[in-house]
Motif scaffolding. Structure first.
Motif, PDB file in Angstrom:
ATOM      1  N   ILE A  73       0.810  -1.211   0.000  1.00 15.28           N
ATOM      2  CA  ILE A  73       0.000   0.000   0.000  1.00 15.28           C
ATOM      3  C   ILE A  73       0.851   1.273   0.000  1.00 15.28           C
ATOM      4  CG2 ILE A  73      -0.326   0.242   2.500  1.00 15.28           C
ATOM      5  CD1 ILE A  73      -3.398   0.639   1.641  1.00 15.28           C
ATOM      6  N   LEU A  74       2.045   1.206   0.577  1.00 12.87           N
ATOM      7  CA  LEU A  74       2.921   2.388   0.587  1.00 12.87           C
ATOM      8  C   LEU A  74       3.502   2.686  -0.787  1.00 12.87           C
ATOM      9  CD1 LEU A  74       4.752   1.873   3.993  1.00 12.87           C
ATOM     10  CD2 LEU A  74       2.858   3.424   3.468  1.00 12.87           C
ATOM     11  N   ASP A  75       3.354   1.770  -1.740  1.00 10.43           N
ATOM     12  CA  ASP A  75       3.840   1.969  -3.105  1.00 10.43           C
ATOM     13  C   ASP A  75       2.766   2.571  -4.013  1.00 10.43           C
ATOM     14  OD1 ASP A  75       6.429   0.727  -2.677  1.00 10.43           O
ATOM     15  OD2 ASP A  75       5.315  -1.164  -2.523  1.00 10.43           O
ATOM     16  N   PHE A  76       1.554   2.760  -3.496  1.00  2.00           N
ATOM     17  CA  PHE A  76       0.461   3.253  -4.328  1.00  2.00           C
ATOM     18  C   PHE A  76       0.734   4.669  -4.830  1.00  2.00           C
ATOM     19  CE2 PHE A  76      -3.413   5.661  -5.000  1.00  2.00           C
ATOM     20  CZ  PHE A  76      -4.063   4.852  -5.922  1.00  2.00           C
ATOM     21  N   VAL A  77       0.425   4.907  -6.092  1.00  4.59           N
ATOM     22  CA  VAL A  77       0.522   6.244  -6.688  1.00  4.59           C
ATOM     23  C   VAL A  77      -0.565   6.362  -7.753  1.00  4.59           C
ATOM     24  CG1 VAL A  77       2.192   5.586  -8.471  1.00  4.59           C
ATOM     25  CG2 VAL A  77       2.101   7.956  -7.667  1.00  4.59           C
ATOM     26  N   ASN A  78      -1.102   7.574  -7.908  1.00  2.00           N
ATOM     27  CA  ASN A  78      -2.046   7.857  -8.982  1.00  2.00           C
ATOM     28  C   ASN A  78      -1.218   8.128 -10.231  1.00  2.00           C
ATOM     29  OD1 ASN A  78      -4.812   8.177  -7.593  1.00  2.00           O
ATOM     30  ND2 ASN A  78      -3.400   9.303  -6.280  1.00  2.00           N
ATOM     31  N   LYS A  79      -1.394   7.308 -11.259  1.00  2.00           N
ATOM     32  CA  LYS A  79      -0.574   7.393 -12.469  1.00  2.00           C
ATOM     33  C   LYS A  79      -1.010   8.557 -13.364  1.00  2.00           C
ATOM     34  CE  LYS A  79       1.879   3.655 -11.765  1.00  2.00           C
ATOM     35  NZ  LYS A  79       3.302   3.671 -11.591  1.00  2.00           N
ATOM     36  N   ALA A  80      -0.026   9.215 -13.939  1.00  2.00           N
ATOM     37  CA  ALA A  80      -0.279  10.311 -14.874  1.00  2.00           C
ATOM     38  C   ALA A  80      -1.139   9.806 -16.036  1.00  2.00           C
ATOM     39  CB  ALA A  80       1.038  10.866 -15.399  1.00  2.00           C
ATOM     40  N   GLY A  81      -2.102  10.633 -16.452  1.00  2.00           N
ATOM     41  CA  GLY A  81      -2.948  10.310 -17.588  1.00  2.00           C
ATOM     42  C   GLY A  81      -4.082   9.357 -17.300  1.00  2.00           C
ATOM     43  N   LYS A  82      -4.176   8.857 -16.076  1.00  2.00           N
ATOM     44  CA  LYS A  82      -5.239   7.927 -15.694  1.00  2.00           C
ATOM     45  C   LYS A  82      -6.201   8.624 -14.734  1.00  2.00           C
ATOM     46  CE  LYS A  82      -3.392   4.365 -17.754  1.00  2.00           C
ATOM     47  NZ  LYS A  82      -3.967   3.854 -18.981  1.00  2.00           N
ATOM     48  N   PRO A  83      -7.482   8.249 -14.733  1.00  2.00           N
ATOM     49  CA  PRO A  83      -8.426   8.870 -13.804  1.00  2.00           C
ATOM     50  C   PRO A  83      -8.038   8.631 -12.343  1.00  2.00           C
ATOM     51  CG  PRO A  83      -9.606   7.722 -15.541  1.00  2.00           C
ATOM     52  CD  PRO A  83      -8.148   7.337 -15.674  1.00  2.00           C
ATOM     53  N   ALA A  84      -8.234   9.651 -11.530  1.00  2.00           N
ATOM     54  CA  ALA A  84      -8.007   9.593 -10.086  1.00  2.00           C
ATOM     55  C   ALA A  84      -9.201  10.262  -9.408  1.00  2.00           C
ATOM     56  CB  ALA A  84      -6.711  10.312  -9.720  1.00  2.00           C
ATOM     57  N   ARG A  85      -9.329  10.065  -8.112  1.00  2.00           N
ATOM     58  CA  ARG A  85     -10.422  10.653  -7.344  1.00  2.00           C
ATOM     59  C   ARG A  85      -9.915  11.866  -6.574  1.00  2.00           C
ATOM     60  NH1 ARG A  85     -13.371   6.903  -3.130  1.00  2.00           N
ATOM     61  NH2 ARG A  85     -13.918   5.866  -5.058  1.00  2.00           N
ATOM     62  N   ALA A  86     -10.768  12.884  -6.494  1.00  2.00           N
ATOM     63  CA  ALA A  86     -10.452  14.072  -5.705  1.00  2.00           C
ATOM     64  C   ALA A  86     -11.694  14.480  -4.925  1.00  2.00           C
ATOM     65  CB  ALA A  86      -9.993  15.219  -6.601  1.00  2.00           C
ATOM     66  N   ASP A  87     -11.497  14.862  -3.660  1.00  2.00           N
ATOM     67  CA  ASP A  87     -12.595  15.288  -2.795  1.00  2.00           C
ATOM     68  C   ASP A  87     -12.605  16.801  -2.646  1.00  2.00           C
ATOM     69  OD1 ASP A  87     -13.845  12.894  -0.898  1.00  2.00           O
ATOM     70  OD2 ASP A  87     -11.882  12.411  -1.715  1.00  2.00           O
ATOM     71  N   HIS A  88     -13.812  17.380  -2.683  1.00  2.00           N
ATOM     72  CA  HIS A  88     -13.984  18.794  -2.347  1.00  2.00           C
ATOM     73  C   HIS A  88     -13.906  18.932  -0.834  1.00  2.00           C
ATOM     74  CE1 HIS A  88     -15.394  20.374  -6.262  1.00  2.00           C
ATOM     75  NE2 HIS A  88     -15.778  19.122  -6.441  1.00  2.00           N
ATOM     76  N   PHE A  89     -13.363  20.040  -0.366  1.00  2.00           N
ATOM     77  CA  PHE A  89     -13.298  20.319   1.066  1.00  2.00           C
ATOM     78  C   PHE A  89     -14.519  21.113   1.512  1.00  2.00           C
ATOM     79  CE2 PHE A  89      -8.588  20.045   0.439  1.00  2.00           C
ATOM     80  CZ  PHE A  89      -8.318  19.085   1.403  1.00  2.00           C
ATOM     81  N   THR A  90     -14.904  20.919   2.765  1.00  2.00           N
ATOM     82  CA  THR A  90     -15.923  21.710   3.441  1.00  2.00           C
ATOM     83  C   THR A  90     -15.333  22.151   4.777  1.00  2.00           C
ATOM     84  OG1 THR A  90     -17.679  20.409   2.416  1.00  2.00           O
ATOM     85  CG2 THR A  90     -18.270  21.663   4.390  1.00  2.00           C
ATOM     86  N   VAL A  91     -15.626  23.373   5.188  1.00  2.00           N
ATOM     87  CA  VAL A  91     -15.147  23.844   6.492  1.00  2.00           C
ATOM     88  C   VAL A  91     -15.576  22.843   7.558  1.00  2.00           C
ATOM     89  CG1 VAL A  91     -15.356  25.664   8.241  1.00  2.00           C
ATOM     90  CG2 VAL A  91     -15.093  26.277   5.821  1.00  2.00           C
ATOM     91  N   GLY A  92     -14.639  22.446   8.403  1.00  2.00           N
ATOM     92  CA  GLY A  92     -14.894  21.480   9.458  1.00  2.00           C
ATOM     93  C   GLY A  92     -14.403  20.081   9.139  1.00  2.00           C
ATOM     94  N   ASP A  93     -14.063  19.809   7.869  1.00  2.00           N
ATOM     95  CA  ASP A  93     -13.517  18.500   7.515  1.00  2.00           C
ATOM     96  C   ASP A  93     -12.230  18.241   8.286  1.00  2.00           C
ATOM     97  OD1 ASP A  93     -15.512  18.022   5.652  1.00  2.00           O
ATOM     98  OD2 ASP A  93     -14.241  18.409   3.906  1.00  2.00           O
ATOM     99  N   ASN A  94     -12.029  16.998   8.725  1.00  2.00           N
ATOM    100  CA  ASN A  94     -10.776  16.565   9.351  1.00  2.00           C
ATOM    101  C   ASN A  94     -10.147  15.504   8.463  1.00  2.00           C
ATOM    102  OD1 ASN A  94     -11.310  18.170  11.563  1.00  2.00           O
ATOM    103  ND2 ASN A  94     -11.987  16.493  12.847  1.00  2.00           N
ATOM    104  N   VAL A  95      -8.867  15.692   8.132  1.00  2.00           N
ATOM    105  CA  VAL A  95      -8.153  14.804   7.226  1.00  2.00           C
ATOM    106  C   VAL A  95      -6.765  14.536   7.799  1.00  2.00           C
ATOM    107  CG1 VAL A  95      -7.270  14.550   4.879  1.00  2.00           C
ATOM    108  CG2 VAL A  95      -9.391  15.804   5.262  1.00  2.00           C
ATOM    109  N   THR A  96      -6.275  13.313   7.604  1.00  2.00           N
ATOM    110  CA  THR A  96      -4.899  12.984   7.973  1.00  2.00           C
ATOM    111  C   THR A  96      -4.154  12.588   6.708  1.00  2.00           C
ATOM    112  OG1 THR A  96      -5.610  12.195  10.152  1.00  2.00           O
ATOM    113  CG2 THR A  96      -3.434  11.488   9.388  1.00  2.00           C
ATOM    114  N   VAL A  97      -2.973  13.175   6.510  1.00  2.00           N
ATOM    115  CA  VAL A  97      -2.113  12.834   5.375  1.00  2.00           C
ATOM    116  C   VAL A  97      -0.714  12.528   5.882  1.00  2.00           C
ATOM    117  CG1 VAL A  97      -3.411  14.217   3.702  1.00  2.00           C
ATOM    118  CG2 VAL A  97      -1.493  15.249   4.918  1.00  2.00           C
ATOM    119  N   THR A  98      -0.005  11.683   5.160  1.00  2.00           N
ATOM    120  CA  THR A  98       1.384  11.442   5.529  1.00  2.00           C
ATOM    121  C   THR A  98       2.198  12.701   5.248  1.00  2.00           C
ATOM    122  OG1 THR A  98       1.690  10.355   3.380  1.00  2.00           O
ATOM    123  CG2 THR A  98       1.362   8.930   5.307  1.00  2.00           C
TER     124      THR A  98
END
Length: 156
Positions: A73-98
């Protein structure tokens, strides 16, 4: 490298986008929505912001599925030219990123903001200078054993 959507309105309300990226991109990096992809009905180009004062920022958050033998799972990457998912933010959202998808070192009670031309949020001591998106760092920890930052969206 990784994202954990701790509390996001998009998880419940489904406000997500399908984007195509020009370069390999990690989950947790941020983009703006560019032009529609030619010949596609629901795909848009995800591009680095050029005007953080006015542009909406979305966060890359594709399902982390790895099909290659010997890769985890640590090798996962969104590849260039391929569809990926993106989320819109809303005030109050809590997110954790590496921490590898943050420019600089995040500090609890300080901010993360987008930077023109970059797809990583950057550390900021305050919100002077103007930006449409801003988040306050509310915690430090780990995701998949990697150093991580939890933030709460305060401007979207």
């Amino acid at each position: 490298m990784a994202i954990r959507k701790d509390k996001m309105q998009s998880v419940v309300a489904g406000n997500i986008e399908s984007v195509v990226l020009a370069a390999d991109t990690q989950n947790g990096q941020v983009v703006t929505l560019g032009s529609p992809v030619v010949g596609e009905r629901e795909l848009v180009n995800g591009v680095a912001p050029t005007d953080v004062v006015t542009q909406e920022i979305v966060i890359i958050s594709s399902p982390e599925i790895v099909y290659e033998a010997g890769k985890g799972i640590l090798d996962f990457v969104n590849k260039a030219g391929k569809p990926a998912r993106a989320d819109h933010f809303t005030v109050g959202d809590n997110v954790t990123v590496t921490d590898d998808v943050i420019d600089g070192t995040s500090v609890v009670d300080k901010f993360l903001i987008p930077v023109n031309g970059k797809t990583k949020l950057a550390h900021a001591n305050d919100l002077t200078g103007g930006t449409r998106f801003a988040a306050v760092v509310i915690g430090k920890g780990k995701v998949y054993g990697q150093p991580a930052t939890t933030f709460r969206v305060v401007q979207a």
